[in-house]
Design a protein around this motif. Structure first.
Motif, short mmCIF file in Angstrom:
data_model
loop_
_atom_site.label_atom_id
_atom_site.label_comp_id
_atom_site.label_asym_id
_atom_site.label_seq_id
_atom_site.Cartn_x
_atom_site.Cartn_y
_atom_site.Cartn_z
N THR A 264 0.84 -1.19 0.00
CA THR A 264 0.00 0.00 0.00
C THR A 264 0.88 1.25 0.00
OG1 THR A 264 -0.06 0.16 2.41
CG2 THR A 264 -1.72 -1.26 1.36
N HIS A 265 0.27 2.41 -0.25
CA HIS A 265 1.02 3.67 -0.20
C HIS A 265 1.69 3.83 1.15
CE1 HIS A 265 -0.79 6.13 -3.73
NE2 HIS A 265 -0.66 4.85 -4.05
N ALA A 266 0.95 3.57 2.23
CA ALA A 266 1.49 3.78 3.57
C ALA A 266 2.69 2.89 3.82
CB ALA A 266 0.40 3.52 4.62
N GLU A 267 2.65 1.66 3.32
CA GLU A 267 3.77 0.74 3.52
C GLU A 267 4.98 1.17 2.70
OE1 GLU A 267 1.08 -3.24 4.46
OE2 GLU A 267 1.72 -2.76 2.40
N VAL A 268 4.76 1.61 1.47
CA VAL A 268 5.88 2.12 0.65
C VAL A 268 6.52 3.32 1.33
CG1 VAL A 268 6.50 3.21 -1.53
CG2 VAL A 268 4.95 1.25 -1.52
N LEU A 269 5.71 4.23 1.84
CA LEU A 269 6.23 5.41 2.52
C LEU A 269 7.04 5.01 3.76
CD1 LEU A 269 3.16 7.81 2.28
CD2 LEU A 269 5.34 8.04 1.07
N ALA A 270 6.55 4.01 4.48
CA ALA A 270 7.26 3.57 5.68
C ALA A 270 8.63 2.98 5.34
CB ALA A 270 6.41 2.55 6.44
N VAL A 271 8.69 2.17 4.26
CA VAL A 271 9.96 1.60 3.84
C VAL A 271 10.94 2.70 3.45
CG1 VAL A 271 11.07 0.21 2.05
CG2 VAL A 271 8.98 -0.60 3.12
N LEU A 272 10.45 3.69 2.70
CA LEU A 272 11.32 4.78 2.27
C LEU A 272 11.72 5.67 3.44
CD1 LEU A 272 9.70 5.74 -1.13
CD2 LEU A 272 11.78 4.43 -0.73
N ALA A 273 10.83 5.82 4.41
CA ALA A 273 11.17 6.61 5.60
C ALA A 273 12.35 5.98 6.33
CB ALA A 273 9.96 6.71 6.53
N HIS A 274 12.41 4.65 6.33
CA HIS A 274 13.55 3.96 6.93
C HIS A 274 14.84 4.32 6.18
CE1 HIS A 274 15.83 0.51 8.63
NE2 HIS A 274 16.35 0.46 7.41
N GLU A 275 14.78 4.31 4.84
CA GLU A 275 15.97 4.66 4.06
C GLU A 275 16.35 6.13 4.25
OE1 GLU A 275 17.71 2.39 2.59
OE2 GLU A 275 16.25 0.86 3.12
N ILE A 276 15.36 6.99 4.32
CA ILE A 276 15.63 8.41 4.60
C ILE A 276 16.32 8.55 5.95
CG2 ILE A 276 14.52 10.61 5.15
CD1 ILE A 276 12.45 9.98 2.99
N GLY A 277 15.91 7.71 6.90
CA GLY A 277 16.52 7.76 8.22
C GLY A 277 18.02 7.53 8.18
N HIS A 278 18.47 6.64 7.31
CA HIS A 278 19.92 6.40 7.19
C HIS A 278 20.64 7.68 6.74
CE1 HIS A 278 20.02 2.19 8.11
NE2 HIS A 278 19.20 1.86 7.14
N TRP A 279 20.02 8.44 5.83
CA TRP A 279 20.64 9.69 5.38
C TRP A 279 20.60 10.74 6.48
CZ3 TRP A 279 23.41 10.77 1.09
CH2 TRP A 279 23.38 9.84 0.06
N LYS A 280 19.43 10.94 7.09
CA LYS A 280 19.28 12.02 8.07
C LYS A 280 20.06 11.76 9.35
CE LYS A 280 17.41 15.21 7.89
NZ LYS A 280 17.89 16.53 7.46
N LEU A 281 20.20 10.53 9.72
CA LEU A 281 20.93 10.20 10.95
C LEU A 281 22.43 10.09 10.72
CD1 LEU A 281 18.45 7.52 12.36
CD2 LEU A 281 18.74 9.88 13.14
N GLY A 282 22.86 10.35 9.49
CA GLY A 282 24.29 10.36 9.20
C GLY A 282 24.92 9.00 9.00
N HIS A 283 24.09 7.95 8.87
CA HIS A 283 24.66 6.61 8.71
C HIS A 283 25.44 6.49 7.41
CE1 HIS A 283 21.15 5.02 11.40
NE2 HIS A 283 22.07 5.65 12.10
N VAL A 284 24.89 7.03 6.32
CA VAL A 284 25.57 6.94 5.04
C VAL A 284 26.90 7.68 5.09
CG1 VAL A 284 25.42 7.48 2.59
CG2 VAL A 284 23.38 6.70 3.81
N ARG A 285 26.88 8.88 5.65
CA ARG A 285 28.11 9.68 5.77
C ARG A 285 29.13 8.96 6.65
NH1 ARG A 285 25.97 13.55 7.95
NH2 ARG A 285 26.58 13.20 10.11
#
Length: 414
Positions: A264-285
């Motif tokens: 569903t849309h909500a589930e897709v958004l939740a999966v992407l929010a997890h990936e966004i979290g890696h960027w915002k929390l500095g994990h990728v950096r």
């Protein structure tokens, strides 16, 4: 010392296979138990299928590992490395060309050995469980393209690195590290536009309203995304996923078309929010920085150790050229780092948990992330019952059951 190093390698190999066996026995005992949070999504029948899939893939992995290990032991400890080293040295007097030929030939042999295992995995195991959609023609086309790309990039990297070694014998470790770091970052910029489209077709997300929702969520997180794309992953497999690619201003979100059909849309958004979290929390950096710091330390150690006269004797050789010395250093370095594997895994799992919490805060919907993970594990026939010790060594995210149960606990406390 050669016997000690061989024994060390065989001990590591035996431990790895012991972990695999423990994991498979654990799965056989618990594989039909439906975990909390998965009722209604999976049943005993689907769990039996997932268990069989994991067992088939693990058996193939064991066979491939034994073949690779046997060939590696023969190459390093049965006198093949010095023969190969002398043969390459006899082909050319050029330091740079000798390095390119040495490592490209090793890479091609390694790729050739992997072909039958790749074919069996794709057209026997993956087809048996309904995942394979790729045709043999496309499989061979992918292999040819990936081999040409990797050989071209490897030639560039090896020739550049060896040129720097020849130019600055006393400080090459710093110059080579800088050169390879630059190439790594450059490829992160280049890959989404040049390399990835050679294999897949990327197009704007077709699901009505989804791109706008994704962009709105990314803006709430303070993340600017250049493009939101879907990729025709279903041409090759029914496995599903989503990921970020690129860096800086060329960051983009990529969704598998299989994922869009399953969630569903909500589930897709939740999966992407997890990936966004890696960027915002500095994990990728932090991963980039840690990786480059490790590469710098490895380059310095390689510089110090390759000049040591006793290095070839560690594998029973009387002499070795610079490329062969790098192989010896790399092999021993891999063995030395093996005890740190659980530490690296622990750091990665901690970051995954942090990204899960970030996604919950961003979407305010822990239940959707939980159901998304349940669907991903069901559709991909994931192992829901890994042995804890195996997971400690080989799982980057925590086991999916642990993640789902934690998210459902948050949902109940809302």
């Amino acid at each position: 010392m050669t016997v000690t190093i061989l024994a060390w390698y065989l001990a590591v190999l035996a431990f790895e296979h012991l972990l695999r066996i423990m994991n498979l026995k654990h799965l056989r005992r618990h594989g039909t138990t439906v975990p909390d949070g998965f009722a209604g999504a999976v049943d005993e029948g689907s769990l039996r299928t997932a268990t069989a899939y994991t067992l088939d893939r693990s058996r193939l992995g064991i066979v491939e590992s034994l073949v690779d290990s046997g060939l590696l032991v023969g190459f390093l400890f049965a006198g093949i490395l010095p023969l190969f080293d002398r043969w390459v040295a006899s082909l050319t007097t050029s330091f740079i060309l000798a390095g390119v030929v040495f490592f490209l030939l090793l890479s091609l042999v390694q790729s050739a050995i992997a072909i039958p295992f790749g074919l069996y995995e794709t057209f026997v195991i993956e087809r048996r469980y309904g995942f394979t959609t790729i045709t043999p023609r496309l499989w061979w086309s992918d292999l040819l393209k990936s081999t040409c790309i990797s050989m071209t990039l490897a030639t560039l990297m090896i020739s550049g690195a060896f040129a720097l070694v020849a130019w600055s014998p006393l400080h090459w470790w710093l110059w080579v590290w800088g050169f390879l770091a630059f190439l790594t970052l450059f490829l992160m910029y280049l890959s989404p536009y040049v390399i990835e489209p050679l294999f897949n077709r990327y197009e704007p997300v077709k699901t009505e309203g989804l791109e706008e929702e994704i962009r709105a969520m990314a803006e709430r997180a303070g993340l600017r995304v250049s493009r939101v794309m879907q990729v025709d992953a279903s041409r090759r497999s029914r496995h599903s996923n989503a990921y970020f690619t690129g860096i800086g201003r060329v960051k983009r979100i990529v969704l598998y078309d299989t994922l869009l059909n399953q969630m569903t849309h909500a589930e897709v958004l939740a999966v992407l929010a997890h990936e966004i979290g890696h960027w915002k929390l500095g994990h990728v950096r932090r991963r980039l920085i840690a990786g480059q710091a490790g590469a710098l330390a490895a380059a310095w150690l390689a510089w110090r150790v390759t000049s040591w006269e006793g290095l070839p004797g560690l594998l029973g050789m009387t002499e070795a050229t610079f490329p062969a010395r790098l192989v010896i250093v790399g092999f021993i370095g891999t063995l030395a780092l093996f005890p740190l594997t659980p530490l690296f895994g622990w750091v990665s799992r901690r970051q995954e948990r942090e990204a899960d919490r970030f996604a919950v805060e961003l979407c305010e919907d822990p239940a959707s992330l939980a159901t998304a993970l349940v669907k991903l594990s069901r559709e991909n026939l994931s192992n829901l019952h890994p042995h804890p010790l195996y997971a400690a060594f080989h799982y980057s995210p925590p086991p999916v059951v642990e993640r789902v149960q934690g998210l459902l606990a948050l949902a109940r406390n809302e």
